[in-house]
Design an enzyme around this catalytic site. Structure first.
Site, PDB file in Angstrom:
ATOM      1  N   CYS A   2      89.822 -40.437 -21.898  1.00 52.08           N
ATOM      2  CA  CYS A   2      88.435 -40.499 -22.453  1.00 52.08           C
ATOM      3  C   CYS A   2      87.763 -39.314 -21.605  1.00 52.08           C
ATOM      4  CB  CYS A   2      87.769 -41.725 -22.529  1.00 52.08           C
ATOM      5  SG  CYS A   2      88.341 -42.922 -23.706  1.00 52.08           S
ATOM      6  N   LEU A  50      88.570 -41.632 -26.660  1.00 55.06           N
ATOM      7  CA  LEU A  50      89.678 -41.604 -27.406  1.00 55.06           C
ATOM      8  C   LEU A  50      89.997 -43.033 -27.539  1.00 55.06           C
ATOM      9  CD1 LEU A  50      92.475 -40.191 -28.359  1.00 55.06           C
ATOM     10  CD2 LEU A  50      93.402 -40.460 -26.007  1.00 55.06           C
ATOM     11  N   VAL A  53      91.349 -49.315 -27.638  1.00 53.64           N
ATOM     12  CA  VAL A  53      90.957 -50.707 -27.673  1.00 53.64           C
ATOM     13  C   VAL A  53      89.700 -50.975 -28.278  1.00 53.64           C
ATOM     14  CG1 VAL A  53      92.879 -51.564 -26.064  1.00 53.64           C
ATOM     15  CG2 VAL A  53      90.698 -50.968 -25.296  1.00 53.64           C
ATOM     16  N   GLU A  77      92.994 -47.420 -17.301  1.00 50.77           N
ATOM     17  CA  GLU A  77      93.436 -48.577 -17.819  1.00 50.77           C
ATOM     18  C   GLU A  77      93.537 -49.565 -16.146  1.00 50.77           C
ATOM     19  OE1 GLU A  77      97.709 -50.506 -19.530  1.00 50.77           O
ATOM     20  OE2 GLU A  77      97.346 -48.438 -19.323  1.00 50.77           O
TER      21      GLU A  77
END
Length: 216
Positions: A2, A50, A53, A77
């Site tokens: 992102c 992007l 989740v 992440e």
């Protein structure tokens, strides 16, 4: 990946700020948000998403009811976010792994937060209650984060008259180069690219030019 962006202390109009935020639009094609911070002048966040989740609550900046004074823009992440939730009994309000940053910061401050995260990440955390901003990334910079003052970029040609950087990212890389190889800017006549390649970006994104150059 992102794209996260934030601006603090700028007097530029809203349209100029939006144009600046759109320079990283390629990092998040699914959605975009530009948000000013309530009660703070010249303070705003931009986010290019992007979607991976939490389609419903995954937009940023991340804010949760429990910590209304915290604003978080995050990319990456966090591998151990479930482990930390179990260890400290955190009650997450979203499915976004980066939410753990808010809970850790509220529990023990920024140093403890950074020391307990396991993953690849970069984030911008604003604490409006204490009027503090924190920037952080993983040790190896797998998720990049750049901080360059607009005034520094304006004077880049004075500081680096030979092949001056024209973007904040290239300014960042130039600082690293000059730190390790001072006075050797003549090594950089073509941004690490062949003479026949028209490259204005020192990052790996310009590698596509190699392919186009060999095919022509």
């Amino acid at each position: 990946m992102c794209g996260i962006w934030a601006l603090f202390g700028s007097d530029e109009c809203l349209s100029v700020q939006c144009l600046s935020a759109m320079k990283i639009a390629h990092r998040g094609p699914d959605a975009f948000r530009f948000e000013n911070v309530n009660g703070f002048t010249n303070c705003c966040f931009g986010f290019h998403r992007l979607a991976v989740v939490d389609q419903l609550y995954g937009m940023q900046p991340i804010r949760v009811k429990k910590f209304p004074y915290l604003w978080l823009c995050y990319n990456g992440e966090i591998y151990n976010f479930k482990q930390l939730q179990k260890q400290f009994g955190f009650e997450y309000q979203t499915l976004v792994d980066g939410e753990v940053i808010l809970h850790l910061y509220n529990r023990g401050g920024i140093e403890q937060t950074a020391s307990m995260l396991d993953g690849v990440f970069s984030f911008i955390l604003l604490d409006t209650a204490n009027r503090k901003v924190f920037l952080a990334r993983d040790t190896y910079g797998v998720r990049p984060l750049f901080k360059v003052d607009d005034l520094l970029l304006e004077k880049a040609a004075e500081k680096y008259p030979f092949n001056p950087p024209r973007t904040k990212e290239s300014y960042y890389y130039r600082q690293i180069f000059e730190k390790h190889y001072p006075g050797r800017s003549s090594w950089l006549p073509h941004y690490w690219m062949p003479r026949w390649v028209k490259a204005t970006d020192p990052s790996a994104r310009t590698l596509k030019h190699y392919k186009s150059a060999t095919q022509e």
